[in-house]
Structure formats: C-alpha cells, structure tokens
Design an enzyme around this catalytic site. Structure first.
Site, PDB file in Angstrom:
ATOM      1  N   PHE A  97       0.617  -1.440   0.116  1.00 46.62           N
ATOM      2  CA  PHE A  97       0.042  -0.034   0.201  1.00 46.62           C
ATOM      3  C   PHE A  97       0.781   1.298   0.135  1.00 46.62           C
ATOM      4  CE2 PHE A  97      -2.539  -3.146   2.756  1.00 46.62           C
ATOM      5  CZ  PHE A  97      -3.026  -3.674   1.593  1.00 46.62           C
ATOM      6  N   CYS A  98       2.051   1.141  -0.687  1.00 44.37           N
ATOM      7  CA  CYS A  98       2.954   2.512  -0.712  1.00 44.37           C
ATOM      8  C   CYS A  98       3.186   3.131   0.740  1.00 44.37           C
ATOM      9  CB  CYS A  98       2.443   3.590  -1.614  1.00 44.37           C
ATOM     10  SG  CYS A  98       2.230   3.106  -3.426  1.00 44.37           S
TER      11      CYS A  98
END
Ligand code: PMP
Length: 433
Positions: free
Chosen positions: A382-383
C-alpha cells in the site's frame, strides 16, 4: 471591447433527482466476468486507491464540457467562462477546507504532487519531521532538499504526540515542518492531527496534513485544526479527473522558485539589453501552476466539494459507520483473518480495513475475490512499506504461507451498498473454509 460576464452553464438535464441519493456514484450495476464463465455485478471495495465518480460530479463535468475552453489565455467567451469557473473552483475548495484569509489553493495533479511542491517550496534546509508510518507520498519528498527526522511508528495517538513533541524539542533552530497524515491508508485509523498541530505550534514548527484519506470521509478545516497546509487528491474524493490540491499559507509558496518554470507562472519575461531574458514570476497560485491548467480536474474537485458539503458529512459518516461495524464484526468472526491495527480495535477510523489471511498470500486472495466473486480490493504494501512491515511483525508469520506476505485491503464510502459488504464477508468465509 465588451466586458459582459460570461454565463455559467445551466443545470444539466441528467442531474440526479434531488429525492434520490445525492451521494450516488457511477458504477452501480456494472457487470464483470468471473473465472467460471459467469458474471456478476462488480463490488468496488477499493475506494482508498481511487473512489468511483460521484454522479453529480459527472453530471457537472458533462454540463460544462461543451463550454470548455483555455484558462487565463483566451479572449473568447468560452475561455473567459473557463477562467472564471477555474477561479471559482479555487474559492469553493478554499471554503471546503476552511482556508484562512490569504491562504492559497494551488491545483496540482495529486497528493504526491502537492507534497512534492511543498518540499520544493520549503526554505532549503528545513528540518522536516515525519513518522515512518506515513504513505510514501508523505515520507519521501523531503529528502532531496531538507534534513529529515523520521519518527518511530507510534502505537497510540498519545504516543504519536509525545514522540513528535520530543523530536520538536530536540530539533535545531531554523524552519521546521511536521508532516502528518489525517487517516491511514492501511488501517483507516485517524491520527491526532489537532494535538500534533498544537505540539508543533509550541515549538514554532509548521504543519502539513496529508488528507488524501481523510478528506473523503470527514470535514477538514485548516483553521480549526490549525495546520498550515493540506494536500489531497481528486480521485479519492470522487472526482477522478487528474487534479489534486495543496492549500494553505502563502508565504513559503510565494517566496519559492516556481515548481515548474513556464507560461502561466511567469508575469513578465523581458529581453535584456545585454542579451538573455529576465523573468518576473507571479506571486499568487499561478506561480506554481505553469502550463495550461487542468480546468476540468479543478472543476470536478469543486463539484465534489459542493456535493459532499450539501449532502452533509454526518449522513455519509452514519452510512460508513454502519457498514464498517458490519464489516469488522463479520471479519472478526473468521478465525483466519487477522486485522492490522496501529492504535487498537477501539480507535476511530475511516472505512479502510487491512488484514492478513492464514493460508493465503494477499495477492492470491485478492485475485480470488475478483475472479470468483467479482469483488475489487487491493493487496500489497500500500505504498506504506515501513508501516505495513511493522504491522506484519505484530501479526507474526501467517500460517500456511511461506511466500512474501501481503495483506488485503477493503475500503469503501459513498454509494457502497450493504450487499457488497455482505458479499465480501461470504466470500472471505468461503475462501477460508
Ligand atoms: N497519502 C495517502 C494517505 C494516500 O493514501 C495516498 C494514495 N494512496 C497518497 C498520499 C498519494 O495519493 P496520490 O496517489 O493521489 O498522489
């Protein structure tokens, strides 16, 4: 020269019936193929990546499209109309965000772009304090030009404030900037923004709020939160037309070199007698909006701001809370599911829930949800890799899974029907049985 004010496009004929849901989104009823050859109605449960477009936003954009013209460039009627709508969109966003007199609203491409713009505008050598748990868009832009203090991942809102306060106290004199998130894109948990901003103030630091996940779910008021800047993306706010926003204090923005050099940012470009050119840059928002602005993107964001305000966040919140309670209770009843949480089960949160599944790699699980049940979720890190890795250390090894471990994320918002949450819960039970 005539100076009549251009007309604003009329209300579109396809505008939703006011009696119907003002926060209806496009995509309801879209059918998608399944691996077994059948098909089903798509369940979009990945709003935290990109939310569907609000029907009202789509209708507003469609109504404006025939009137579309260049901004700040043409003398023609439609250019003047577009310029006016672009500047009115700025004012709408300023009202939506509770901007103070003198604040600027710069249209950017996204939250990532907004935070990179602020990193470029902060005085060189600014001490930036940022939690390791931030999204990469908030974690990484500062490193090129500034001294960065990475704050350890806190395990409660109170610890976050204590950690920030300690680091702020220890920071050397000079400009300081605390970068905080409003709501985590991994756990959905709300961060103590007001308290962090108050701590920053006690130590003479500025604050930028990453509201990418907060703005779609809660009102954001710069003045009330006492933050200096806020950044968000249109595509997470039901307005996916390629624009984002950086709003807040004008001083650093006005003094900085233009983010992009070019037309629109420059006021006067003069030939020098000895050869070469001199440039005088704009001092308002145009300074950082070089090139032809994305007027449709800005107009769409303003439409989303108006629509959300008119419908009322209270109503949206009630809808989201009801579904979130249902989702979390349903997941809690599945022993193989292990939710990721920073601040514990009782923390206030927006509708973003991540979890690991015993026996499953998250990518494969997300694929199975899509191929067998027509459900769109996200898997991965998710970055926010430092945060997800810290949370995965908590959950320990996932039983029956020796590959690289990926959690799954479910997120939703306006327009999500209860049936989609129930379908997801049925699918999770079926896949884990
Ligand atoms: N911050 C947070 C908390 C986010 O969730 C995201 C998007 N996942 C971003 C920043 C970056 O947004 P964008 O990709 O629109 O630049």
């Amino acid at each position: 020269m005539t100076t009549t004010t251009p007309a604003v496009p009329s209300v579109p004929s396809q505008a939703p019936d006011p009696a119907s849901d003002p926060l209806a989104v496009l995509g309801a009823g879209v059918r998608v193929p399944l691996a077994d050859g059948g098909e089903t109605e798509y369940a979009a449960l990945d709003y935290a990546a990109s939310a569907p477009v609000l029907r009202q936003v789509w209708d507003d954009v469609a109504a404006y499209a025939p009137y579309y013209g260049s901004v700040h460039r043409g003398a023609g009627h439609l250019s003047r109309l577009s310029t006016r709508l672009f500047e009115e969109s700025r004012e709408t966003v300023a009202r939506f965000l509770g901007c103070r007199p003198g604040d600027q609203v710069v249209f950017t491409r996204s939250t990532t772009d907004s935070l990179n713009l602020l990193a470029a505008a902060a005085p060189a050598g600014t001490r930036v304090l940022v939690f390791e748990s931030e999204h990469h868009a908030a974690l990484l832009p500062w490193r090129r030009r500034h001294d960065v203090t990475y704050l350890p991942v806190p395990r409660s809102p109170e610890e976050a404030v204590r950690t920030a306060e300690r680091a702020l106290r220890a920071a050397p004199s000079g400009p300081k900037l605390l970068c905080v998130t409003g709501a985590s894109n991994v756990t959905g948990e709300l961060w103590p923004v007001r308290e962090l901003a108050a701590a920053a103030r006690r130590h003479g630091a500025r604050v930028v709020l990453d509201a990418a996940q907060l703005a779609p779910h809660r009102p954001v008021d710069l003045a009330a939160l006492d933050v200096d800047w806020v950044a968000f993306s249109g595509h997470k706010l039901y307005a996916p037309f390629g624009s984002g926003v950086l709003a807040g204090r004008a001083d650093w923005l006005r003094r900085a070199e233009p983010y992009l050099a070019g037309g629109g940012a420059s006021r006067i470009v003069a030939r020098r007698a000895d050869g070469g050119v001199d440039v005088e840059w704009h001092h308002d928002e145009a300074r950082h909006e070089a090139g032809s602005p994305n007027v449709i993107g800005a107009y769409a964001i303003a439409s989303a701001c108006r629509t959300l305000t008119k419908a009322g966040f209270d109503r949206l919140l009630r809808h989201e809370e009801r579904l979130l309670t249902r989702l979390r209770a349903g997941l809690a009843a599945v022993p193989a599911v292990r939710p990721l949480s920073l601040f514990g089960p009782d923390a206030a949160r927006v509708p973003v829930v991540s979890f690991t599944v015993d026996g499953w790699d998250g990518d494969a699980f997300a694929r199975a949800l899509s191929e067998r049940h027509g459900i769109g979720v996200r898997s991965g890190l998710f970055c926010a890799q430092p945060l997800v890795r810290a949370l995965l250390d908590d959950t320990g090894p996932v039983a029956g899974c020796d590959g690289p471990l990926q959690p799954v994320r479910v997120s939703f918002g306006a327009g999500t029907p209860t049936a989609h949450i129930d379908r997801l819960l049925r699918a999770v039970r079926e896949l884990t049985e």
